[in-house]
Design an enzyme around this catalytic site. Structure first.
Site, mmCIF file in Angstrom:
data_model
loop_
_atom_site.group_PDB
_atom_site.id
_atom_site.type_symbol
_atom_site.label_atom_id
_atom_site.label_comp_id
_atom_site.label_asym_id
_atom_site.label_seq_id
_atom_site.Cartn_x
_atom_site.Cartn_y
_atom_site.Cartn_z
ATOM 1 N N GLU A 134 -42.535 -51.077 8.446
ATOM 2 C CA GLU A 134 -43.152 -49.710 9.176
ATOM 3 C C GLU A 134 -42.908 -49.632 10.614
ATOM 4 O OE1 GLU A 134 -47.181 -50.354 7.460
ATOM 5 O OE2 GLU A 134 -46.513 -49.024 5.896
ATOM 6 N N GLU B 225 -43.512 -47.460 -0.489
ATOM 7 C CA GLU B 225 -44.850 -47.868 -0.848
ATOM 8 C C GLU B 225 -45.484 -46.768 -1.290
ATOM 9 O OE1 GLU B 225 -47.108 -49.738 2.254
ATOM 10 O OE2 GLU B 225 -45.217 -51.067 2.809
#
Length: 888
Positions: A491, A557
């Site tokens: 991320e 995710e």
């Protein structure tokens, strides 16, 4: 003596001569052993001697405790019963945390006494430490091997110890291991206060929303320690690249592949060494004369090898995972092997391209696009207790779920070669993050963090160590065909100087055949036009939302719940804490027991109540499995329905837990699967028939490279009493790598299900009338309640269990005609004496429903060598009280 006896004698003599010559010619090549026994350790504060003294064989360590290596300090303390199991109940909360004790509390000496004769001739002896967390001093036989302190969890160490071996043959290795610095405050934030990320190491050890902190931050000699013998020349860092040009099919004769091999040869001696570098594959050999100057390391590129009609390596679900056994040797005078390495080679080529329809990248293998169906992986064990057997079991579960990809998350590690060996075996593509996370490294404002975002954005403290560690780990695993994607971080990218070094220098030089993603939800991977950070959601959702809500086109995710069943819960929750959660629909809040909260329970909200208010914890956990199955079947189906239109892939957050957590898992820490695994297995089938809950369309998805023709599509409903109603039965076909709707049945289903709900059976049969996809839905009534299920008659299931061979059990489930559906049966192999489940067991399917007049055959696979007696088969179902059955 007869001629036959004479022939046998001469034949035996020839064989013995060949073996003797082979043993001589192999030289030092196979002389390597792991130091994984006989270790002892002691806290540094309890020892006054220095490393020079401690590493002498006559220094007494009788009072030191037995150490676990590979392992961590906590592993050793647990194995010596000095702490309670941190995976049970609240035990972890009572172990002293390094943030409070100070680093000295977990700073330990480790020693190992080993035998090794004094080297002769050109023999060289090397000590290899594959991983120490976090810094260390290394001594051997009274001498310090590292001139300065070694730092870095992910930087291997190799010492030439030829000159340090004792004449007596008895030797002592001593390693002083220091914890990470800083250790971080485990204050409940993701990565605690974030300080743990100042190191080049694990971030989850300070705690996350799916794990409690590891109290020693995994300090220890956590990876393998080896002693290797070679001749004058050592081979290292061999790199094998396979090129498979064109678009390949799985079957048929293949055009040639090109194999490229480079390696490093090192000469630590005082003289020039001449020899032959030799690479062998598929019975053919490529050789090159090489001269290596004294005290020199030389990179050698061998001539390209043309492999005719190669057997290709394919990801799971698309073809075989063929591996060639190859060897690379360095031969000196009289063809004596100075060093040799054995490498398993999967012949395949990876490509990636931008899909303009989905606005995301897609992966191609051997020229064929692969729809990514993956799971996020943290680490096999939170205390770093790795084993080949556990790796094999976990990756096999992923194979069984019909997944083809595993993403190794950035708060953990570059996985071990043994992990990659198993992924090679089972056909798992690996999406490998480096050690960065948006949480600890500053992507967001976070009041739990000690430093501000600008400061955290510069983590780790030592950028050069990070860069060196990346280069070293790339060399460690780059030959594995399963490794498909390198990722800069979770991320968020690493700091700019690290990013540029990895992207523009390290990977182009060391591994230029794989896709590099700058961070896990980068717009260059998956264009995010929807706001947010590009991941999730992670909680319970309506099954239809996976079909309806368009999310990020390559979602790295996305996930849901994952509660274990009752037998699993008992393994880590004390009896007094086995109290089921209490959800309030009015306030939309859930009251949970403190131990459930500590083990990160995530709420099911009202989803369980639709099956009837649970009566106790066992009932709650059983009904949660129905939710689990539907959630992950719907997730796989919804994404597959939109493949190449909305999506190029999905990766579930997450498929496993390295600790006894209660969320995001297809099987528990003890390797006991729950219904998530089998719902996902069903929904992710390569060829699959499914029901679209939005428009009522029966849809077929073909996730293979072949057109599937002459498929008989059978659609029928079964009411609560077992009465069947055939809606249609028709031949269909479907093109490769596509999804297509065939039969709109929404109104018919709504009418049938209105009062009590219904079962909807979808089947595909091939021309041999074999069922190739079998999918049973249980649909609620018009109010969204499973009212019919709540008044089903008892099942009339018949069970026959037979041992096919050692470790393989066949169970046949038969449901009589005119009986109700034998619904949602959980099969287990249990110990005949204790009635405890055998773990792990691999079931061809589970949580099985059998229609009236039908039967299903289930295969069970377990390691029979671990058990003296034949187990029993235990079965419990929605309308079948638990029973055990003998195996014939």
């Amino acid at each position: 003596m007869t001629k036959i006896k004479l022939f046998k004698k001469r034949f035996l003599s020839i064989i013995l001569t060949v073996l003797l010559v082979a043993a001589i010619s192999e030289g030092f090549a196979q002389n390597s052993h792991e130091l994984n026994n006989g270790w002892k350790c002691e806290k540094k504060g309890n020892v006054t001697a220095d490393g020079n003294q401690i590493s002498k064989i006559d220094f007494l360590v009788n009072s030191w405790i037995k150490a676990t290596v590979p392992g961590t300090v906590l592993t050793t303390l647990l194995d010596n019963q000095q702490i309670a199991d941190p995976f049970w109940g609240m035990n972890n909360a009572h172990i002293k945390d390094i943030f409070n004790t100070g680093r000295d509390y977990y700073t330990y000496w480790f020693v190992n006494d080993f035998n090794h004769n004094l080297p002769t001739g050109d023999e060289q002896v090397y000590l290899n430490l594959r991983g120490v967390n976090y810094s260390c001093e290394v001594y051997l036989n009274g001498k310090k091997l590292n001139n300065k302190t070694h730092y870095g969890m992910f930087l291997r160490q190799c010492y030439n110890i030829t000159a340090f071996i004792n004449k007596t043959g008895k030797n002592r290795l001593a390693v002083l291991v220091y914890p990470p610095n800083p250790v971080g405050d485990p204050n409940g934030g993701q990565g605690g206060d974030g300080q743990i990320a100042k190191n080049v190491g694990l971030q989850y050890t300070a705690g996350w929303d799916w794990i409690q902190p590891m109290r020693d931050r995994n300090t220890g000699i956590w990876d393998k320690v080896n002693i290797d013998n070679t001749g004058a020349i050592k081979i290292s860092d061999t790199h094998v690249v396979t090129l498979v040009p064109g678009v390949r099919q799985v079957e048929g004769k293949q055009a040639p592949a090109i194999i490229k091999v480079t390696t490093t040869v090192t000469n630590p001696t005082n003289k020039m060494v001449q020899g032959v570098l030799q690479y062998t594959l598929n019975g053919q050999t490529v050789s090159q004369n090489v001269a290596v100057k004294p005290h020199t390391a030389l990179d050698v590129k061998l001539n390209d090898f043309i492999l005719n009609n190669p057997k290709l390596w394919w990801p799971n679900g698309y073809g075989t995972t063929y591996l060639y056994k190859s060897t690379i040797r360095f031969l000196t005078g009289a063809s004596r092997v100075s060093d040799m390495k054995v490498i398993d080679i999967g012949v395949r080529e990876l490509q990636t391209s931008w899909n303009s329809q989905t606005q995301s990248r897609q992966i191609e293998v051997n020229g064929q696009k692969i729809f990514i169906k993956g799971g996020n992986w943290i680490i096999s064990d939170a205390m770093l207790r790795f084993s080949d057997a556990r790796y094999d079991a976990e990756i096999r579960f992923h194979r069984d779920m019909n997944l083809n990809t595993i993403r190794v998350w950035g708060g953990a590690l570059v996985e071990r070669p043994e992990f990659y060996d198993t992924c090679d075996k089972y056909g798992m593509l690996v999406f490998q993050d480096f050690w960065i996370s948006g949480d600890a490294n500053g992507r967001w404002v976070d009041p739990m963090k000690k430093d501000d975002q600008w400061t955290r954005r510069k983590y780790p403290d030592d950028h050069q160590l990070y860069i060196a560690s990346v280069a070293d780990q790339v060399k460690l695993v780059r030959n594995h065909p399963s490794l498909a994607i390198w990722c800069g971080g979770n991320e968020i990218t690493p700091p700019e100087d690290i990013l540029l070094a990895v992207r523009d220098s390290i990977l182009p030089k060391l591994d230029n055949t794989r896709w590099f993603v700058e961070y896990s939800n980068s717009d260059k991977m998956s264009l995010n036009t929807m706001g947010g950070n590009g991941d999730g959601p992670y909680t319970i959702q309506a099954d239809s939302s996976f079909w309806k809500v368009r999310t990020y086109p390559f979602n790295s995710e996305i996930g849901s719940v994952g509660l274990n069943d009752y037998e699993s819960l008992k393994r880590f929750i004390p009896a007094q804490n086995l109290v089921m959660p209490n959800f309030s629909a009015a306030s939309k809040t859930t009251q949970i027991d403190s131990v459930w909260d500590y083990h990160k329970y995530i709420g099911y909200d009202a989803s369980v109540d639709a099956y009837g208010k649970p009566t106790d914890t066992k009932d709650f956990a059983a009904k949660a499995q129905l939710v689990n199955y539907n959630q992950y079947r719907a997730l796989a189906e919804g994404f597959s329905n939109h493949m190449w239109d909305w999506y190029t892939g999905f990766i579930i957050w997450k498929t496993q837990n390295p600790w006894t957590a209660m969320r995001g898992q297809m099987y528990d820490y003890y390797l006991d699967p729950n219904a998530c695994l089998y719902g996902l297995k069903n929904g992710a089938e390569p060829l699959h028939v499914m029901y679209n809950p939005l428009n009522g369309m029966v849809t077929i998805v073909n996730n293979t490279f072949e057109t599937k023709r002459d498929l008989m599509l059978v659609i029928k409903t079964i009411d609560i009493n077992g009465k069947e109603n055939v809606i249609t039965q028709v031949f269909e076909e479907i093109q490769p790598s596509s999804a297509k709707g065939y039969a709109p049945i929404k109104k018919a289903i709504a009418d049938i299900a209105q009062n009590e709900g219904t079962f909807l059976s979808l089947q595909l049969l091939n021309v041999q009338q074999k069922v190739v996809s079998n999918n049973l839905y249980w649909l609620p009534n018009a109010a969204g309640v499973y009212s019919g299920l709540q008044k089903m008659a008892p099942s009339q299931l018949n069970v026959k269990a037979t041992q096919v061979s050692a470790g393989k059990i066949q169970v046949t489930l038969t449901n009589p005609t005119n009986a109700p559906v034998a619904f949602f049966n959980r099969l287990s192999l249990v110990d005949a004496q204790t009635n405890n489940r055998l773990l792990p067991v691999f079931y061809s399917d589970n949580y099985i429903s059998v229609l009236p007049g039908a039967n299903q055959v289930i295969m069970m696979d377990y390691d029979a060598r671990k058990y003296k007696n034949l187990p029993l088969v235990s079965i419990s179902g929605w309308n079948f009280n638990e029973k055990t059955f003998n195996i014939k």
